[in-house]
Design a protein around this motif. Structure first.
Motif, PDB file in Angstrom:
ATOM      1  N   LYS A  43     -25.183  38.602   0.893  1.00 22.95           N
ATOM      2  CA  LYS A  43     -25.816  39.623   0.531  1.00 22.95           C
ATOM      3  C   LYS A  43     -26.512  39.401  -0.836  1.00 22.95           C
ATOM      4  CE  LYS A  43     -23.132  42.945   3.182  1.00 22.95           C
ATOM      5  NZ  LYS A  43     -22.558  44.497   2.907  1.00 22.95           N
ATOM      6  N   CYS A  61     -31.125  37.650   9.842  1.00 21.96           N
ATOM      7  CA  CYS A  61     -30.876  38.313   8.632  1.00 21.96           C
ATOM      8  C   CYS A  61     -31.287  39.676   8.960  1.00 21.96           C
ATOM      9  CB  CYS A  61     -31.578  37.676   7.330  1.00 21.96           C
ATOM     10  SG  CYS A  61     -33.498  37.873   7.841  1.00 21.96           S
ATOM     11  N   ILE A  90     -31.305  41.407   1.278  1.00 22.38           N
ATOM     12  CA  ILE A  90     -31.190  40.634   2.505  1.00 22.38           C
ATOM     13  C   ILE A  90     -29.776  40.305   2.687  1.00 22.38           C
ATOM     14  CG2 ILE A  90     -31.625  38.401   1.312  1.00 22.38           C
ATOM     15  CD1 ILE A  90     -33.224  37.629   3.727  1.00 22.38           C
ATOM     16  N   GLU A  91     -29.339  40.457   4.159  1.00 23.26           N
ATOM     17  CA  GLU A  91     -27.981  39.920   4.475  1.00 23.26           C
ATOM     18  C   GLU A  91     -28.127  38.901   5.322  1.00 23.26           C
ATOM     19  OE1 GLU A  91     -25.386  43.060   6.341  1.00 23.26           O
ATOM     20  OE2 GLU A  91     -23.962  41.413   6.471  1.00 23.26           O
ATOM     21  N   VAL A  92     -27.697  37.777   5.280  1.00 19.43           N
ATOM     22  CA  VAL A  92     -28.006  36.749   5.998  1.00 19.43           C
ATOM     23  C   VAL A  92     -26.663  36.502   6.790  1.00 19.43           C
ATOM     24  CG1 VAL A  92     -28.428  34.095   6.074  1.00 19.43           C
ATOM     25  CG2 VAL A  92     -29.769  35.394   4.657  1.00 19.43           C
ATOM     26  N   LEU A  96     -30.297  31.095   7.162  1.00 18.21           N
ATOM     27  CA  LEU A  96     -31.754  31.243   7.508  1.00 18.21           C
ATOM     28  C   LEU A  96     -32.576  30.126   6.789  1.00 18.21           C
ATOM     29  CD1 LEU A  96     -32.752  34.193   8.278  1.00 18.21           C
ATOM     30  CD2 LEU A  96     -33.702  34.347   6.079  1.00 18.21           C
TER      31      LEU A  96
END
Lengths: 103, 103
Positions: A43, A61, A90-92, A96
């Motif tokens: 995150k 994401c 962004i929460e991967v 990604l």
């Protein structure tokens, strides 16, 4: 298109967030700058200078743009726009792979 | 030379060891393949197919080639050769930026 042709690549990478994000800068023949990179599951909050279009090549994401309350999910084949002088969380979820288009 | 010019870059990265190593493949105008990448601080073992020359752009690592008992330290501006169908142990002390030359 799986590759960029006739470009310059800066050899040294950009390493952000202790390596959670690694990218390489490229310059197209017409001078346009982009970066190709990876964000590992994490995150993170990114700040933008120029406006960006994040093109997701693979992975998944959840993104919350600055000033918004709801996140949206993006997967391979999708893109999202980020205004200049802004930020996004962004929460991967799944590593990604992306191309960042500036301006 | 801080960048490669007139090359193709594969957009999707190679991610090894849970992201401890991230690289992008490039192809020079004459067809020569190389990769540009980063190895984060870690102790890892890499296997080679083709012979490789690892050109260290920045950072620091200790490398033990397969069959050898002593490690050698490499920093930015130095390179080491790895035979084909071999392996090497690498301990990255300071995030390694590299170009891998094949063949």
């Amino acid at each position: 298109m799986e590759q960029f042709d006739n470009v310059s690549v800066v050899k040294k990478a950009n390493v952000y967030f202790d390596g959670k994000c690694v990218s390489h800068n490229i310059v197209l023949a017409d001078g346009t700058k982009k970066s190709v990179g990876v964000i590992l599951p994490a995150k993170l909050t990114f700040n933008t200078g120029a406006p960006e279009i994040m093109e997701v090549l693979a992975g998944e994401c959840r993104v919350t743009l600055s000033g918004e309350t709801e996140s949206r999910t993006y997967k391979g084949g999708e893109s999202f726009k980020v205004p200049g002088n802004s930020a996004f969380d962004i929460e991967v979820v799944d590593t990604l792979h992306y191309v960042c288009h500036f301006g």
